[in-house]
Design an enzyme around this catalytic site. Sequence first.
Site, PDB file in Angstrom:
ATOM      1  N   SER A  18      -6.192  -2.570   3.214  1.00 42.54           N
ATOM      2  CA  SER A  18      -5.044  -2.463   4.129  1.00 42.54           C
ATOM      3  C   SER A  18      -5.208  -1.350   5.158  1.00 42.54           C
ATOM      4  O   SER A  18      -4.215  -0.839   5.684  1.00 42.54           O
ATOM      5  CB  SER A  18      -3.736  -2.265   3.347  1.00 42.54           C
ATOM      6  OG  SER A  18      -3.548  -3.302   2.406  1.00 42.54           O
ATOM      7  N   ARG A  19      -6.439  -0.952   5.418  1.00 42.07           N
ATOM      8  CA  ARG A  19      -6.737   0.119   6.370  1.00 42.07           C
ATOM      9  C   ARG A  19      -6.155   1.474   5.948  1.00 42.07           C
ATOM     10  O   ARG A  19      -6.044   2.388   6.769  1.00 42.07           O
ATOM     11  CB  ARG A  19      -6.243  -0.236   7.778  1.00 42.07           C
ATOM     12  CG  ARG A  19      -6.942  -1.456   8.393  1.00 42.07           C
ATOM     13  CD  ARG A  19      -8.431  -1.171   8.576  1.00 42.07           C
ATOM     14  NE  ARG A  19      -9.110  -2.211   9.311  1.00 42.07           N
ATOM     15  CZ  ARG A  19      -9.786  -3.229   8.756  1.00 42.07           C
ATOM     16  NH1 ARG A  19      -9.829  -3.336   7.437  1.00 42.07           N
ATOM     17  NH2 ARG A  19     -10.422  -4.115   9.497  1.00 42.07           N
TER      18      ARG A  19
END
Length: 210
Positions: free
Chosen positions: A188-189
């Site tokens: 999810s970065r």
Amino acid sequence: MNIADLRRNYTHAGLTEADAGDDPLTLFRRWFDAAAEAKLPEPNAMALATVSAEGRPSNRIVLLKGVDHGLTFFTNYLSRKSRELQTNPFAAVVFLWDEIERQVRVEGTVEQVTAAESDAYYHSRPLSSRLGAWASEQSEVIPGRQILEQHQAELMAKYPDGNVPRPPHWGGYRLLPDAFEFWQGRPSRLHDRIRFRKEAGGWKRERLSP
């Protein structure tokens, strides 16, 4: 192909403060060894950024050749990077080990290594590389590739025994770090970023938001 659609999710590992420890050079060596053990292509390749007297940055890939209290690389002392380092002795490097989803950024001052260190590394190189250090006027404009091949042939004739001295304009630099950042890709970065900044008496460790 839509470039904006190129993406992947990073799931290889994480980086906690406990894993990072208190010494960035120790962590760097551990991560470098992991990259080498993973058989990554040229794990010692690093992007070296320098800045001219006019404040214009430039970047290129060089190869790390030693780690002690700093990071050592070798080059032509008359090249663009060297001219910029002589004017502005600060630099930054980035290692990208994409297959294990890691990056390391290092910033600091740069100094020339001793002549003895440059001699030792130069004479450990293959003959073709030693001749190449003489044949190339790095970063200078040349009329064509044939001039390089001509210089190489002339040098091979001049040193048939392979006993080639180190060019006085060729040698090493050592980046003396005052900042490290270790980046580990996460889902999810929400990547892990641990930074070390040098302060009086040691290193300060901090976690950065991705």
